[in-house]
Design an enzyme around this catalytic site. Structure first.
Site, short mmCIF file in Angstrom:
data_model
loop_
_atom_site.label_atom_id
_atom_site.label_comp_id
_atom_site.label_asym_id
_atom_site.label_seq_id
_atom_site.Cartn_x
_atom_site.Cartn_y
_atom_site.Cartn_z
CG ASP A 44 0.68 5.35 -7.33
OD1 ASP A 44 0.96 4.45 -6.63
OD2 ASP A 44 0.85 5.08 -8.36
CE LYS A 47 -3.82 4.49 -2.08
NZ LYS A 47 -3.54 4.90 -3.52
N GLY A 71 2.48 1.10 -2.28
CA GLY A 71 3.83 2.83 -1.94
C GLY A 71 2.84 4.11 -1.64
CG HIS A 72 0.12 4.08 0.63
ND1 HIS A 72 -1.07 3.11 1.52
CD2 HIS A 72 -0.55 3.27 -0.50
CE1 HIS A 72 -2.11 2.88 0.72
NE2 HIS A 72 -1.54 2.66 -0.47
CD GLN A 255 -3.28 -1.81 -4.53
OE1 GLN A 255 -4.11 -2.33 -3.61
NE2 GLN A 255 -2.18 -1.96 -3.88
CB VAL A 443 -1.42 23.02 -1.20
CG1 VAL A 443 -2.63 23.39 -1.66
CG2 VAL A 443 -1.19 23.50 0.11
P1 GDP Z 1 -0.15 7.12 -2.48
O1 GDP Z 1 0.09 5.35 -2.87
O2 GDP Z 1 -1.91 7.44 -2.60
O3 GDP Z 1 -0.19 6.95 -1.34
O4 GDP Z 1 0.32 7.94 -2.82
P2 GDP Z 1 2.00 7.81 -3.55
O5 GDP Z 1 3.02 8.69 -2.10
O6 GDP Z 1 2.34 6.67 -4.48
O7 GDP Z 1 2.04 8.92 -4.28
C1 GDP Z 1 2.00 10.18 -4.47
C2 GDP Z 1 2.90 11.07 -4.46
O8 GDP Z 1 2.26 11.96 -4.53
C3 GDP Z 1 4.07 11.06 -2.83
O9 GDP Z 1 5.36 11.39 -3.97
C4 GDP Z 1 3.20 12.25 -2.49
O10 GDP Z 1 4.72 12.54 -1.79
C5 GDP Z 1 2.41 13.67 -3.10
N1 GDP Z 1 2.26 13.84 -2.66
C6 GDP Z 1 0.57 14.08 -2.07
N2 GDP Z 1 -0.07 14.79 -1.97
C7 GDP Z 1 0.77 15.39 -2.92
C8 GDP Z 1 0.48 17.22 -2.73
O11 GDP Z 1 -0.78 18.20 -2.26
N3 GDP Z 1 0.79 18.03 -3.83
C9 GDP Z 1 2.34 17.68 -3.94
N4 GDP Z 1 3.21 17.72 -4.90
N5 GDP Z 1 2.64 16.33 -4.00
C10 GDP Z 1 1.58 15.78 -3.30
P1 IMO Z 2 -1.29 2.67 -4.17
O1 IMO Z 2 -1.76 1.76 -3.02
C1 IMO Z 2 -0.60 1.85 -8.52
C2 IMO Z 2 -1.20 -1.57 -10.57
C3 IMO Z 2 -0.41 -2.54 -11.37
C4 IMO Z 2 -1.05 -2.99 -11.98
C5 IMO Z 2 -2.04 -3.54 -11.86
C6 IMO Z 2 -2.04 -5.17 -11.15
O2 IMO Z 2 0.20 2.90 -3.86
O3 IMO Z 2 -1.81 3.13 -4.76
P2 IMO Z 2 -0.35 -5.95 -9.07
O4 IMO Z 2 0.92 -5.37 -8.05
O5 IMO Z 2 -1.33 -5.15 -7.61
O6 IMO Z 2 -1.17 -7.17 -9.39
O7 IMO Z 2 -0.58 -5.22 -10.46
O8 IMO Z 2 -2.07 -2.23 -10.71
N1 IMO Z 2 -1.25 -1.01 -9.15
C7 IMO Z 2 -0.61 -0.18 -8.88
N2 IMO Z 2 -0.63 1.21 -9.19
N3 IMO Z 2 -0.95 2.45 -6.92
C8 IMO Z 2 -0.74 1.25 -6.89
O9 IMO Z 2 -1.65 1.00 -5.24
C9 IMO Z 2 -0.60 -0.04 -7.14
N4 IMO Z 2 -0.76 -1.02 -6.64
C10 IMO Z 2 -0.74 -1.79 -8.33
O10 IMO Z 2 0.67 -1.21 -11.84
O11 IMO Z 2 -1.51 -1.95 -13.39
MG MG Z 3 1.15 4.76 -4.04
#
Ligand code: GDP
Ligand code: IMO
Ligand code: MG
Length: 454
Positions: A44, A47, A71-72, A255, A443
């Site tokens: 999270d 990415k 969840g991207h 991840q 940002v």
């Molecule tokens: P990922 O799994 O690495 O793709 O990240 P996630 O989407 O799970 O979580 C990142 C969250 O931060 C999402 O809600 C994005 O929309 C948000 N996000 C990404 N870059 C920025 C940033 O620079 N600032 C803020 N405030 N939110 C961001």
């Molecule tokens: P993205 O790509 C954050 C965590 C789960 C748990 C552990 C194992 O969005 O960054 P699993 O379901 O893979 O067996 O769970 O890994 N986890 C993540 N945490 N972002 C993710 O993906 C994750 N994918 C798995 O919460 O602790």
């Molecule tokens: Mg994510």
């Protein structure tokens, strides 16, 4: 009964296996490299957003591991999109997206994602291709995930319950089903046999599976109609061919490094190699193809699920980060644990991945803070150290350096020069400590809220 016949899609990537089996054709002449983008913390990091922003620079975006546990999120035109299995380059119609062999696919979730894309006017069958070697998440994999987590009690990993662990377990045990099995006339038998094996295990767990399995089985079979509309490819050949044709490829990780099955805080990890090396096994490339490695770093840390988190905050600052950063899981909606940036863990991730460029995200979440702490060392059993311990049952006390906050909004800054000096000093501090350039500064969640340096 559902038709388990072959893949009927008519659009084809023109890769002719006869022509490409001779090795010299693919020997790397040093021209074309594959860039890799991955998370350096516990997932999270942002990415999805950065892949989307970088996609115009590439011809191909290829996911190399993980599955719907990811969840991207990405945002443009005021709308937020969340992808789970599909690469984050999909919104750029002219770019090719590949789901690599290292990924595990749940056809039900895949169908939901595809329907959402179609509803937006996209035609993903045109630019999304799926590796025949990717493994399938079966309905019983999800039930096994739930049964195993329940059985672990206090030691539960906090899995996303998407069936990731059990699917990779079958893969390593050499008993899984792959996308290419969907092309087999014997698929129904293979599927049935696997489900029956899993039912035996579920019964041993005394897990109440029957109603849920009936529901999931029906959904799963129906969802195959959607996945079969896509072209299944031998993606290792295709990716090599692209590189040979001087096309640029970005490998997208899921991840984060600290969730890697090898180098994360085992057993509180996911079941795949989330690190740069995983891009080579997850796409079928030799390591000498490595180009730039973009490491995505959140300006603070978050973690979902159980396991060590040395800089976790249990106070109002932790609550502030969660609220201000909207730190709730993009896949499960769970509140994320929040804490300060951890440079010991980050150094480790930089080392393991050979990161060439850091993309720093979400520093805007820190805008209002008077001061910002950064962990620069650990105290383990009274000893100062800058190394991550391998054991997960040791007490880690973070040692902090406190930096001043910039106390202004950075979200509307368009250039590096516009950023407040105190924030630039914070970036400089990270660069000095890590000896790695922060090349991209995000940002805001939107595509436009991204600053490239040089
Ligand atoms: P990922 O799994 O690495 O793709 O990240 P996630 O989407 O799970 O979580 C990142 C969250 O931060 C999402 O809600 C994005 O929309 C948000 N996000 C990404 N870059 C920025 C940033 O620079 N600032 C803020 N405030 N939110 C961001
Ligand atoms: P993205 O790509 C954050 C965590 C789960 C748990 C552990 C194992 O969005 O960054 P699993 O379901 O893979 O067996 O769970 O890994 N986890 C993540 N945490 N972002 C993710 O993906 C994750 N994918 C798995 O919460 O602790
Ligand atoms: Mg994510």
């Amino acid at each position: 009964m559902t038709d388990f016949g072959g893949n009927r899609n008519s659009r084809r990537i023109s890769v002719q296996p006869k022509k490409i089996v001779s090795l010299p054709r693919f020997s790397n002449n040093g021209n074309m490299k594959m860039d890799i983008l991955l998370g350096l913390q516990w997932g999270d990091e942002g990415k999805g957003k950065i892949v989307d922003v970088l996609t115009p620079k590439y011809d191909v975006i290829a996911r190399f591991q993980g599955g719907p546990n990811a969840g991207h999120s990405l945002e443009f035109n005021g709308i937020r999109h969340v992808l789970h299995i599909i690469p984050s380059g999909i919104f750029h119609k002219e770019k090719t997206n590949i789901i690599g062999n290292g990924v595990v696919i749940d056809p039900i979730i895949f169908e939901e994602e595809i329907n959402a894309l179609i509803a937006m006017g996209l035609t993903p069958t045109d630019n999304l291709f799926i590796s025949r070697k990717a493994h399938l998440i079966l309905p019983t994999h999800k039930l096994l995930d739930a049964a195993q987590e329940a059985h672990k009690g206090n030691m539960k990993i906090g899995s996303t319950l998407k069936g990731i662990g059990p699917t990779y377990t079958d893969k390593i045990a050499r008993t899984g089903l792959r996308v290419c099995d969907l092309e087999s006339p014997d698929f129904e038998n293979k599927y049935r046999q696997k489900i029956d094996e899993h039912i035996e295990i579920l019964q041993n767990f005394h897990f109440d599976y029957e109603a849920k399995l009936a529901e999931l089985d029906a959904q799963w079979r129906k969802s195959l109609e959607t996945i079969r509309k896509f072209q299944f490819i031998d993606s290792e050949y295709v990716v090599h061919q692209y590189l040979t044709e001087e096309k640029s490829v970005l490998a997208e990780g899921a991840q984060g490094t600290l969730l890697d099955v090898e180098f994360g805080a085992y057993p509180f990890v996911t079941s795949s190699n989330t690190i740069a090396a995983g891009a080579f096994t997850g796409l079928g490339l030799a390591p000498h193809y490595a180009g730039s490695v973009f490491g995505i770093v959140k300006a603070y840390c978050t973690r979902v699920g159980s396991g060590p988190f040395p800089t976790e905050l249990f106070d109002e600052t932790g609550e502030f980060l969660r609220k201000e950063g909207n730190e709730y899981g993009a896949t499960t909606g769970r509140p994320r644990r929040c804490g300060w940036l951890d440079l010991v863990a980050l150094q480790y991730a930089l080392m393991i991945n050979g990161v060439t460029d850091i993309a720093l995200t979400k520093a805007d979440v820190l805008d209002k803070l008077d001061e910002i702490k950064v962990c620069t060392a650990y105290r383990v059993n009274g000893e100062l150290t800058d190394r991550m311990p391998s054991a997960t049952d040791v007490e880690i006390e973070p040692v902090y350096t406190t930096l001043p906050g910039w106390k202004s909004s950075i979200s509307n800054c368009k250039t590096y020069e516009e950023l407040p000096q105190t924030f630039k000093d914070y970036i400089q501090f990270i660069e000095d400590k890590t000896h790695t350039k922060v090349s991209i500064v995000s940002v805001s969640p939107d595509r436009d809220g991204t600053i490239f340096r040089d």
